[in-house]
Design a protein around this motif. Structure first.
Motif, mmCIF file in Angstrom:
data_model
loop_
_atom_site.group_PDB
_atom_site.id
_atom_site.type_symbol
_atom_site.label_atom_id
_atom_site.label_comp_id
_atom_site.label_asym_id
_atom_site.label_seq_id
_atom_site.Cartn_x
_atom_site.Cartn_y
_atom_site.Cartn_z
ATOM 1 N N ALA A 1 48.989 47.259 17.728
ATOM 2 C CA ALA A 1 48.211 48.289 17.046
ATOM 3 C C ALA A 1 47.830 47.837 15.646
ATOM 4 C CB ALA A 1 49.015 49.580 16.962
ATOM 5 N N SER A 2 46.689 48.335 15.185
ATOM 6 C CA SER A 2 46.214 48.019 13.842
ATOM 7 C C SER A 2 45.183 49.064 13.448
ATOM 8 C CB SER A 2 45.585 46.624 13.797
ATOM 9 O OG SER A 2 44.367 46.608 14.543
ATOM 10 N N ALA A 3 44.673 48.957 12.226
ATOM 11 C CA ALA A 3 43.646 49.886 11.761
ATOM 12 C C ALA A 3 42.359 49.754 12.549
ATOM 13 C CB ALA A 3 43.384 49.663 10.279
ATOM 14 N N THR A 4 42.189 48.674 13.293
ATOM 15 C CA THR A 4 41.011 48.511 14.145
ATOM 16 C C THR A 4 41.343 48.708 15.624
ATOM 17 O OG1 THR A 4 41.369 46.108 14.211
ATOM 18 C CG2 THR A 4 39.880 46.954 12.507
ATOM 19 N N ASN A 5 42.610 48.942 15.931
ATOM 20 C CA ASN A 5 43.061 49.211 17.299
ATOM 21 C C ASN A 5 44.163 50.253 17.189
ATOM 22 O OD1 ASN A 5 43.372 48.976 20.098
ATOM 23 N ND2 ASN A 5 44.852 47.287 19.904
ATOM 24 N N THR A 6 43.752 51.496 16.902
ATOM 25 C CA THR A 6 44.687 52.492 16.382
ATOM 26 C C THR A 6 45.645 53.069 17.412
ATOM 27 O OG1 THR A 6 43.066 54.266 16.709
ATOM 28 C CG2 THR A 6 43.088 53.157 14.550
ATOM 29 N N ALA A 7 45.263 53.096 18.677
ATOM 30 C CA ALA A 7 46.128 53.758 19.669
ATOM 31 C C ALA A 7 46.049 53.070 21.024
ATOM 32 C CB ALA A 7 45.761 55.232 19.801
ATOM 33 N N PRO A 8 46.482 51.807 21.084
ATOM 34 C CA PRO A 8 46.504 51.132 22.383
ATOM 35 C C PRO A 8 47.505 51.796 23.322
ATOM 36 C CG PRO A 8 47.681 49.837 20.743
ATOM 37 C CD PRO A 8 47.017 50.964 20.010
ATOM 38 N N ALA A 9 47.347 51.573 24.609
ATOM 39 C CA ALA A 9 48.269 52.145 25.589
ATOM 40 C C ALA A 9 49.679 51.669 25.291
ATOM 41 C CB ALA A 9 47.855 51.735 26.999
ATOM 42 N N ASP B 1 63.643 65.755 22.131
ATOM 43 C CA ASP B 1 64.468 66.019 23.303
ATOM 44 C C ASP B 1 65.841 66.492 22.865
ATOM 45 O OD1 ASP B 1 63.127 65.305 25.923
ATOM 46 O OD2 ASP B 1 62.690 63.505 24.755
ATOM 47 N N THR B 2 66.272 67.628 23.390
ATOM 48 C CA THR B 2 67.577 68.196 23.067
ATOM 49 C C THR B 2 68.285 68.562 24.364
ATOM 50 O OG1 THR B 2 67.097 70.572 23.030
ATOM 51 C CG2 THR B 2 66.358 69.291 21.125
ATOM 52 N N ASP B 3 69.559 68.946 24.244
ATOM 53 C CA ASP B 3 70.295 69.400 25.414
ATOM 54 C C ASP B 3 69.793 70.749 25.916
ATOM 55 O OD1 ASP B 3 71.888 67.159 25.452
ATOM 56 O OD2 ASP B 3 73.489 68.071 24.262
ATOM 57 N N HIS B 4 68.895 71.380 25.156
ATOM 58 C CA HIS B 4 68.402 72.719 25.492
ATOM 59 C C HIS B 4 66.936 72.713 25.914
ATOM 60 C CE1 HIS B 4 72.091 73.674 23.416
ATOM 61 N NE2 HIS B 4 71.625 73.065 22.347
ATOM 62 N N GLY B 5 66.286 71.550 25.919
ATOM 63 C CA GLY B 5 64.890 71.476 26.284
ATOM 64 C C GLY B 5 64.150 70.466 25.438
ATOM 65 N N SER B 6 62.863 70.329 25.714
ATOM 66 C CA SER B 6 62.036 69.322 25.059
ATOM 67 C C SER B 6 60.761 69.946 24.527
ATOM 68 C CB SER B 6 61.680 68.205 26.037
ATOM 69 O OG SER B 6 62.848 67.636 26.601
ATOM 70 N N VAL B 7 60.382 69.555 23.298
ATOM 71 C CA VAL B 7 59.178 70.069 22.653
ATOM 72 C C VAL B 7 58.383 68.887 22.122
ATOM 73 C CG1 VAL B 7 58.254 71.557 20.843
ATOM 74 C CG2 VAL B 7 60.383 72.198 22.011
ATOM 75 N N VAL B 8 57.070 68.910 22.342
ATOM 76 C CA VAL B 8 56.169 67.839 21.907
ATOM 77 C C VAL B 8 55.120 68.409 20.967
ATOM 78 C CG1 VAL B 8 54.486 66.100 22.666
ATOM 79 C CG2 VAL B 8 56.526 66.564 24.058
ATOM 80 N N PHE B 9 54.818 67.662 19.902
ATOM 81 C CA PHE B 9 53.768 68.017 18.956
ATOM 82 C C PHE B 9 52.701 66.935 19.007
ATOM 83 C CE2 PHE B 9 57.676 69.954 17.538
ATOM 84 C CZ PHE B 9 57.303 71.234 17.159
ATOM 85 N N SER B 10 51.470 67.327 19.302
ATOM 86 C CA SER B 10 50.404 66.344 19.521
ATOM 87 C C SER B 10 49.914 65.700 18.237
ATOM 88 C CB SER B 10 49.222 67.007 20.222
ATOM 89 O OG SER B 10 48.498 67.851 19.319
ATOM 90 N N GLY B 11 50.091 66.382 17.082
ATOM 91 C CA GLY B 11 49.375 65.930 15.902
ATOM 92 C C GLY B 11 47.885 66.083 16.136
ATOM 93 N N ASP B 12 47.083 65.402 15.336
ATOM 94 C CA ASP B 12 45.624 65.425 15.518
ATOM 95 C C ASP B 12 45.233 64.265 16.407
ATOM 96 O OD1 ASP B 12 45.726 67.486 13.750
ATOM 97 O OD2 ASP B 12 44.343 66.618 12.288
ATOM 98 N N THR B 13 44.508 64.556 17.491
ATOM 99 C CA THR B 13 44.221 63.511 18.465
ATOM 100 C C THR B 13 43.057 63.889 19.357
ATOM 101 O OG1 THR B 13 45.188 62.193 20.272
ATOM 102 C CG2 THR B 13 45.856 64.500 20.128
ATOM 103 N N THR B 14 42.393 62.888 19.883
ATOM 104 C CA THR B 14 41.506 63.087 21.017
ATOM 105 C C THR B 14 42.340 62.915 22.282
ATOM 106 O OG1 THR B 14 40.907 60.738 20.944
ATOM 107 C CG2 THR B 14 39.459 62.261 19.784
ATOM 108 N N PRO B 15 41.830 63.336 23.440
ATOM 109 C CA PRO B 15 42.595 63.146 24.672
ATOM 110 C C PRO B 15 42.970 61.678 24.874
ATOM 111 C CG PRO B 15 40.775 64.641 25.059
ATOM 112 C CD PRO B 15 40.580 64.092 23.675
ATOM 113 N N THR B 16 44.230 61.436 25.191
ATOM 114 C CA THR B 16 44.715 60.063 25.325
ATOM 115 C C THR B 16 45.837 59.992 26.352
ATOM 116 O OG1 THR B 16 45.893 58.271 24.172
ATOM 117 C CG2 THR B 16 46.185 60.496 23.295
ATOM 118 N N PRO B 17 45.860 58.950 27.178
ATOM 119 C CA PRO B 17 46.980 58.786 28.112
ATOM 120 C C PRO B 17 48.320 58.660 27.408
ATOM 121 C CG PRO B 17 45.142 57.357 28.714
ATOM 122 C CD PRO B 17 44.812 57.930 27.362
ATOM 123 N N ASN B 18 48.318 58.187 26.167
ATOM 124 C CA ASN B 18 49.589 58.067 25.436
ATOM 125 C C ASN B 18 50.291 59.408 25.319
ATOM 126 O OD1 ASN B 18 49.275 55.342 25.088
ATOM 127 N ND2 ASN B 18 48.732 55.439 22.925
#
Length: 381
Positions: A220-228, A261-278
């Protein structure tokens, strides 16, 4: 455009399976759950024993999410605070992003400063960091429930590896560690004066700051910001394991989504993003996905030129995509936040709910979709 990774092993097979049901409640106004009839039936079942509260304190829940602010973008609004969320795990609080008013909303939510264990920044845009240094600066030297008892762990993007173009700030762009140091220097007068009178503390001693950088093997780099990529570990303690992936957000680098990830469940925060397989990989099987939402027609209704609307769309996710993302990720609940535009005069809550309902229906998503609002509280377990 946002396909799940095929035949990849589930990187989160254990903690999420410990969750029973997800209950949702909102401060002041109950937010309807959107989706199929099955989802609505689940709402009636799980919400029966969980009344609305004024904040996470006193709920007796081991894992909960509170949306401190839900506005998308830097322009301040009177009706929504800046983007910020709080995750409470076993009585400890982890704040994700610190938009305008985050400190005020943190306290209005019933959260105490001594409970603050960590701050996670998804990226360094102004609307995500406006109140970041306000936490240690305002709590420095405060006693009891108004101050910190132990240093707060901070995790945020490392240096982008490119030069600054800001007047008077030559050299490379700072990451979170350097940004924090520079903020401490800029606001040095206040703690210096307080400490001269033996009533204050150096805010720098209240934070333990870490730059988050992606694994070097990702390329990853400033010219390849979100590779798989696969998720990588950011932090782990007795309460929670935090993993991250890079997400595409225009010129921003690094920009992250985080999974807790916790012993009670899992929560995800996307941040700012376009749709991505990541993000689909990171969120797979999570109990709650807190995801940004953009309505292009709402932006056009503000009178913005189409070129600007196109530019904003190039770094964010159309609300119409959220049902598909939730379905591909196999999450139980999606909460839409970072609403753009956030003005209710431009896009009413009823319109947002219709858009979320349509998105779920079009994707045949059978989980629950919640419209985020400031101080909305969701008890996970």
């Amino acid at each position: 455009m946002c396909e799940p990774t095929s035949d990849a092993p589930d990187p989160y097979p254990s903690r999420r399976r410990l969750l029973g049901t997800v209950a949702a409640s909102a401060t002041a106004v109950a937010v309807p759950l959107l989706g199929t009839d099955r989802a609505h039936a689940t709402e009636r079942t799980t919400a029966a024993g969980n009344s609305a509260t004024t904040g996470p304190q006193g709920t007796g829940k081991a894992l909960s999410v509170t949306l401190l602010g839900t506005n998308g973008g830097p322009p301040p609004l009177a009706t929504r605070y800046g983007i910020s969320s709080a995750l409470v795990v076993n009585g400890r609080t982890y704040v994700v992003d610190c938009g305008r008013g985050a400190v005020t909303q943190y306290l209005r939510a019933g959260l105490s400063m001594p409970s603050l264990a960590g701050i996670f920044l998804t990226h360094l845009h102004a609307d995500h960091i406006a109140d970041y240094y306000a936490f240690p600066m305002l709590a420095a030297g405060a006693a009891g429930a108004q101050g910190f008892h132990t240093p707060v762990e901070v995790h945020g993007p490392g240096p982008a590896g490119i030069a600054s173009t800001v007047t008077g700030a030559p050299g490379p762009l700072p990451g979170t560690v350097a940004m924090t140091r520079l903020a401490g220097q800029a606001y040095a007068s206040s703690p210096t004066f307080f400490m001269a009178e033996h009533t204050g503390t150096d805010p720098a001693t209240l934070l333990n700051v870490h730059d988050v950088l992606p694994p070097g093997t990702v390329g990853a780099s400033a010219t390849n910001t979100a590779p798989a990529m696969r998720p990588f570990t950011v932090m782990e303690n007795d309460d929670v394991k935090v993993t991250a992936v890079l997400v595409p957000h225009g010129a921003v680098f690094p920009a992250y989504a985080y999974r807790f990830d916790t012993d009670h469940g899992s929560v995800v925060f996307s941040g700012d993003t376009t749709p991505t397989p990541n993000l689909v990989t990171l969120a797979r099987g999570a109990d709650v996905l807190v995801h940004e939402a953009l309505y292009p027609e709402g932006l056009t209704g503000l009178g913005l030129p189409q070129a600007l609307v196109d530019h904003i769309m190039a770094g964010h996710t159309d609300v119409a995509e959220l049902g598909r993302i939730a379905a591909q990720s196999d999450v139980r609940t999606l909460i839409a936040t970072h609403l753009g535009p956030g003005q209710r005069t431009a896009v009413s809550d009823a319109t947002w709910r219709r858009l979320l309902r349509d998105s779920a229906r079009d994707a045949d998503y059978g989980g629950r979709m919640l419209l985020g609002s400031d101080l909305m509280h969701v008890a996970v377990r």
